[in-house]
Design a protein around this motif. Structure first.
Motif, PDB file in Angstrom:
ATOM      1  N   SER A  16      10.907   9.430 -17.613  1.00  0.00           N
ATOM      2  CA  SER A  16      11.907   8.289 -17.281  1.00  0.00           C
ATOM      3  C   SER A  16      11.661   7.488 -15.996  1.00  0.00           C
ATOM      4  CB  SER A  16      13.269   8.306 -18.028  1.00  0.00           C
ATOM      5  OG  SER A  16      13.118   8.553 -19.413  1.00  0.00           O
ATOM      6  N   ASN A  17      11.567   8.432 -15.081  1.00  0.00           N
ATOM      7  CA  ASN A  17      11.561   7.867 -13.640  1.00  0.00           C
ATOM      8  C   ASN A  17      10.076   7.374 -13.318  1.00  0.00           C
ATOM      9  OD1 ASN A  17      11.865   7.507 -10.891  1.00  0.00           O
ATOM     10  ND2 ASN A  17      12.195   9.548 -10.504  1.00  0.00           N
ATOM     11  N   ILE A  18      10.253   5.995 -12.922  1.00  0.00           N
ATOM     12  CA  ILE A  18       8.875   5.324 -12.379  1.00  0.00           C
ATOM     13  C   ILE A  18       9.105   5.041 -11.218  1.00  0.00           C
ATOM     14  CG2 ILE A  18       8.085   5.007 -15.028  1.00  0.00           C
ATOM     15  CD1 ILE A  18       8.724   2.058 -14.407  1.00  0.00           C
ATOM     16  N   PRO A  19       7.909   4.635 -10.374  1.00  0.00           N
ATOM     17  CA  PRO A  19       8.169   4.141  -9.044  1.00  0.00           C
ATOM     18  C   PRO A  19       8.591   2.641  -9.118  1.00  0.00           C
ATOM     19  CG  PRO A  19       5.664   4.918  -9.437  1.00  0.00           C
ATOM     20  CD  PRO A  19       6.645   4.853 -10.926  1.00  0.00           C
ATOM     21  N   GLN A  20       9.339   2.339  -7.907  1.00  0.00           N
ATOM     22  CA  GLN A  20       9.707   1.048  -7.519  1.00  0.00           C
ATOM     23  C   GLN A  20       8.446   0.327  -7.050  1.00  0.00           C
ATOM     24  OE1 GLN A  20      12.840   0.913  -4.779  1.00  0.00           O
ATOM     25  NE2 GLN A  20      14.015   2.572  -5.711  1.00  0.00           N
ATOM     26  N   ILE A  21       8.545  -0.761  -7.485  1.00  0.00           N
ATOM     27  CA  ILE A  21       6.951  -1.619  -7.238  1.00  0.00           C
ATOM     28  C   ILE A  21       7.324  -3.057  -6.933  1.00  0.00           C
ATOM     29  CG2 ILE A  21       6.495  -2.520  -9.468  1.00  0.00           C
ATOM     30  CD1 ILE A  21       3.770  -1.383  -9.172  1.00  0.00           C
ATOM     31  N   GLN A  22       6.436  -3.751  -6.141  1.00  0.00           N
ATOM     32  CA  GLN A  22       6.278  -4.992  -5.697  1.00  0.00           C
ATOM     33  C   GLN A  22       5.067  -5.651  -6.124  1.00  0.00           C
ATOM     34  OE1 GLN A  22       7.250  -5.650  -1.428  1.00  0.00           O
ATOM     35  NE2 GLN A  22       9.453  -5.433  -1.739  1.00  0.00           N
ATOM     36  N   PHE A  23       5.175  -6.902  -6.698  1.00  0.00           N
ATOM     37  CA  PHE A  23       3.951  -7.731  -7.106  1.00  0.00           C
ATOM     38  C   PHE A  23       3.866  -8.887  -6.044  1.00  0.00           C
ATOM     39  CE2 PHE A  23       4.508  -5.782 -11.366  1.00  0.00           C
ATOM     40  CZ  PHE A  23       3.977  -4.803 -11.372  1.00  0.00           C
ATOM     41  N   GLU A  24       2.881  -9.434  -5.600  1.00  0.00           N
ATOM     42  CA  GLU A  24       2.808 -10.704  -4.999  1.00  0.00           C
ATOM     43  C   GLU A  24       2.092 -11.444  -6.210  1.00  0.00           C
ATOM     44  OE1 GLU A  24       0.032 -12.365  -1.459  1.00  0.00           O
ATOM     45  OE2 GLU A  24       1.630 -11.084  -1.036  1.00  0.00           O
ATOM     46  N   PHE A  25       2.928 -12.411  -6.637  1.00  0.00           N
ATOM     47  CA  PHE A  25       2.839 -13.085  -7.842  1.00  0.00           C
ATOM     48  C   PHE A  25       2.610 -14.415  -7.884  1.00  0.00           C
ATOM     49  CE2 PHE A  25       4.802 -15.195 -11.950  1.00  0.00           C
ATOM     50  CZ  PHE A  25       3.807 -14.512 -12.897  1.00  0.00           C
ATOM     51  N   MET A  33      -0.914 -14.636 -11.986  1.00  0.00           N
ATOM     52  CA  MET A  33      -1.789 -13.830 -11.338  1.00  0.00           C
ATOM     53  C   MET A  33      -1.140 -12.948 -10.187  1.00  0.00           C
ATOM     54  SD  MET A  33      -4.997 -13.139 -11.776  1.00  0.00           S
ATOM     55  CE  MET A  33      -5.612 -14.676 -12.195  1.00  0.00           C
ATOM     56  N   ILE A  34      -1.351 -11.633 -10.355  1.00  0.00           N
ATOM     57  CA  ILE A  34      -0.955 -10.611  -9.372  1.00  0.00           C
ATOM     58  C   ILE A  34      -2.036 -10.274  -8.202  1.00  0.00           C
ATOM     59  CG2 ILE A  34       0.036  -8.205  -9.291  1.00  0.00           C
ATOM     60  CD1 ILE A  34       1.360  -8.501 -11.897  1.00  0.00           C
ATOM     61  N   SER A  35      -1.745 -10.569  -7.114  1.00  0.00           N
ATOM     62  CA  SER A  35      -2.958 -10.337  -6.199  1.00  0.00           C
ATOM     63  C   SER A  35      -2.746  -9.110  -5.319  1.00  0.00           C
ATOM     64  CB  SER A  35      -3.111 -11.646  -5.349  1.00  0.00           C
ATOM     65  OG  SER A  35      -1.868 -11.947  -4.627  1.00  0.00           O
ATOM     66  N   LYS A  36      -1.556  -8.576  -5.264  1.00  0.00           N
ATOM     67  CA  LYS A  36      -1.286  -7.343  -4.422  1.00  0.00           C
ATOM     68  C   LYS A  36      -0.047  -6.440  -5.186  1.00  0.00           C
ATOM     69  CE  LYS A  36      -2.033  -9.336  -0.078  1.00  0.00           C
ATOM     70  NZ  LYS A  36      -1.578  -9.797   1.509  1.00  0.00           N
ATOM     71  N   ILE A  37      -0.226  -5.176  -5.117  1.00  0.00           N
ATOM     72  CA  ILE A  37       0.964  -4.357  -5.485  1.00  0.00           C
ATOM     73  C   ILE A  37       1.280  -3.494  -4.430  1.00  0.00           C
ATOM     74  CG2 ILE A  37       0.437  -4.566  -7.834  1.00  0.00           C
ATOM     75  CD1 ILE A  37      -0.870  -1.669  -7.799  1.00  0.00           C
ATOM     76  N   GLU A  76       0.970  -1.235   0.777  1.00  0.00           N
ATOM     77  CA  GLU A  76       0.267  -2.356   0.043  1.00  0.00           C
ATOM     78  C   GLU A  76      -1.241  -2.477  -0.351  1.00  0.00           C
ATOM     79  OE1 GLU A  76       1.382  -6.575   1.190  1.00  0.00           O
ATOM     80  OE2 GLU A  76      -0.797  -6.502   2.122  1.00  0.00           O
ATOM     81  N   LEU A  77      -1.616  -2.586  -1.608  1.00  0.00           N
ATOM     82  CA  LEU A  77      -2.757  -2.663  -1.928  1.00  0.00           C
ATOM     83  C   LEU A  77      -3.421  -4.067  -2.379  1.00  0.00           C
ATOM     84  CD1 LEU A  77      -1.781   0.406  -2.726  1.00  0.00           C
ATOM     85  CD2 LEU A  77      -3.157   0.462  -4.681  1.00  0.00           C
ATOM     86  N   THR A  78      -4.251  -4.583  -1.809  1.00  0.00           N
ATOM     87  CA  THR A  78      -4.574  -5.952  -2.037  1.00  0.00           C
ATOM     88  C   THR A  78      -5.805  -5.754  -3.059  1.00  0.00           C
ATOM     89  OG1 THR A  78      -4.354  -6.773   0.361  1.00  0.00           O
ATOM     90  CG2 THR A  78      -6.032  -7.903  -1.231  1.00  0.00           C
ATOM     91  N   LEU A  79      -5.502  -6.119  -4.134  1.00  0.00           N
ATOM     92  CA  LEU A  79      -6.374  -5.942  -5.499  1.00  0.00           C
ATOM     93  C   LEU A  79      -7.845  -6.514  -5.191  1.00  0.00           C
ATOM     94  CD1 LEU A  79      -4.118  -6.587  -8.321  1.00  0.00           C
ATOM     95  CD2 LEU A  79      -4.219  -4.505  -6.985  1.00  0.00           C
ATOM     96  N   ASP A  80      -8.830  -5.869  -5.539  1.00  0.00           N
ATOM     97  CA  ASP A  80     -10.206  -6.280  -5.496  1.00  0.00           C
ATOM     98  C   ASP A  80     -10.467  -7.403  -6.425  1.00  0.00           C
ATOM     99  OD1 ASP A  80     -10.587  -4.201  -3.686  1.00  0.00           O
ATOM    100  OD2 ASP A  80     -11.235  -3.063  -5.508  1.00  0.00           O
ATOM    101  N   THR A  81      -9.696  -7.461  -7.752  1.00  0.00           N
ATOM    102  CA  THR A  81      -9.813  -8.517  -8.886  1.00  0.00           C
ATOM    103  C   THR A  81      -8.270  -8.664  -8.935  1.00  0.00           C
ATOM    104  OG1 THR A  81     -11.887  -7.634  -9.608  1.00  0.00           O
ATOM    105  CG2 THR A  81     -10.531  -9.089 -10.898  1.00  0.00           C
TER     106      THR A  81
END
Length: 376
Positions: free
Chosen positions: A205-214, A71-75, A136-141
């Motif tokens: 081809s260039n996409i954003p670096q991203i972090q997931f709280e997993f 489950m990913i809860s934040k991006i 940081e975006l805390t996901l609603d779902t």
């Protein structure tokens, strides 16, 4: 006093243990690195409206430490510079599992009905001091990655105001195949593109670096999937999913009128074999308007009655103390006979929040995300 201190120490130890287990279960996954910039994804801040999609592969997830579904809860997206976010702060974010690993055509948008809406709101205030930091975006779902496919993320930016200055994001181009076509974006000043049928965009081809709280599956008693609630003239319908269950006894359905103070209105037993499951399970719960109104509005009557009896017992020598509680109980009880009128009022309730509470066989409890019931 000594017993009290021992009890407090025990509670503190249990709290620390629970916190440690939660921290151990969550993993911070980062995809991409380097100093490459991106000004189009997750959004183009220079345009009034923007819609983008980006693909992050299973191979990248595994290499970053996500070796199983979860489950990913934040991006989080990393800024380079910071322009006033008040002109690009309202985001709707969708996430989905996908088998494709790149966009080829300008119309290769992943259908929004194959994704889940995970976030919809204004971002927190961002100022220049947060340049080169993670937003940081805390996901609603929370979103469940299935562990076998890739992840597609769509961002729909709906604030109709552009900036004079670009907002840049830290990006990267994957060095492993496929390193091409991982992003698709569209922006305009003239109309708000519909994610259901977006216009032809531009493949990059260039996409954003991203972090997931997993949180990997199996590390928590329950991995909750989507939760939805809807009120109609007939009552309240609640549906939810679990992707995994471990030692679960039952689920409680809790409601609130303010999103803070919840009351249980029903429960369902776990569908897992002996409370365990590694497959997706669907749950549904319905409560009529009359019963919902009764359980929300009058659950306190037994407590009032008990307190009244206690007052009568303690003050049985004082007639005024005996008469007062009896009248109070009679008046409150008479209100419960007016369910039809109360039910009509409840039908017009515009704000009802719902969450699911999971109860383990050993009594341990954990909760799902909170959702606002939709009205029919």
């Amino acid at each position: 006093m000594k017993k009290l201190l021992i009890s407090i120490k025990t509670l503190l130890l249990l709290f620390q243990l629970t916190s440690a287990l939660t921290a151990e279960a969550q993993i911070n996954i980062q995809l991409g690195s380097g100093t490459l910039w991106n000004n189009a994804i997750p959004l183009n801040s220079d345009a009034f409206y923007s819609y983008t999609q980006a693909i992050y592969t299973r191979g990248e997830m595994i290499a970053a430490g996500a070796t199983t579904a979860g489950m990913i809860s934040k991006i989080r997206y990393k800024t380079v510079n910071v322009t006033p976010c008040g002109t690009w702060d309202y985001w709707t974010v969708y996430m989905g599992n996908t088998t494709i690993d790149s966009f080829v055509l300008q119309t290769d948008w992943r259908p929004v009905n194959t994704m889940n809406k995970v976030f919809e709101m204004s971002l927190p205030l961002i100022d220049v001091s947060q340049a080169n930091s993670w937003v940081e975006l805390t996901l609603d779902t929370p979103f469940h990655w299935n562990g076998t496919g890739n992840i597609v993320i769509a961002v729909d930016e709906n604030r109709p105001m552009g900036n004079v200055q670009w907002q840049y994001w830290q990006g990267y181009t994957a060095t492993t195949a496929p390193g091409y076509g991982r992003g698709l974006h569209y922006s305009t000043d003239f109309f708000n593109p519909d994610p259901v049928a977006p216009p032809a965009g531009q493949v990059i081809s260039n996409i954003p670096q991203i972090q997931f709280e997993f949180t990997p599956d199996g590390t928590l008693p329950v991995t909750f999937g989507p939760l939805s609630a809807k009120t109609t003239s007939a009552g309240l319908q609640v549906n939810w999913q679990t992707f995994s269950e471990k030692n679960v006894d039952h689920f409680g359905v809790l409601v609130s009128s303010d999103g803070k103070h919840f009351k249980q209105i029903g429960e369902l037993a776990s569908k897992g074999v002996n409370g365990n499951s590694s497959a997706k399970l669907d749950y549904g719960f319905f409560l009529s308007v009359a019963d919902l109104n009764s359980r929300m509005s009058f659950a306190y009557i037994p407590a009032v009655f008990a307190i009244s009896l206690l007052l009568i017992f303690v003050n049985r020598g004082n007639k005024r103390w005996v008469l007062g509680p009896l009248i109070f109980v009679l008046v409150i009880s008479s209100f419960s006979c007016r369910k039809d009128q109360q039910s009509e009022a409840l039908t017009g309730l515009r704000q009802l929040f719902v969450k699911i509470e999971q109860v383990d066989k050993d009594g341990t409890r954990s909760s799902s995300a909170i959702v606002k019931a939709q009205t029919d």
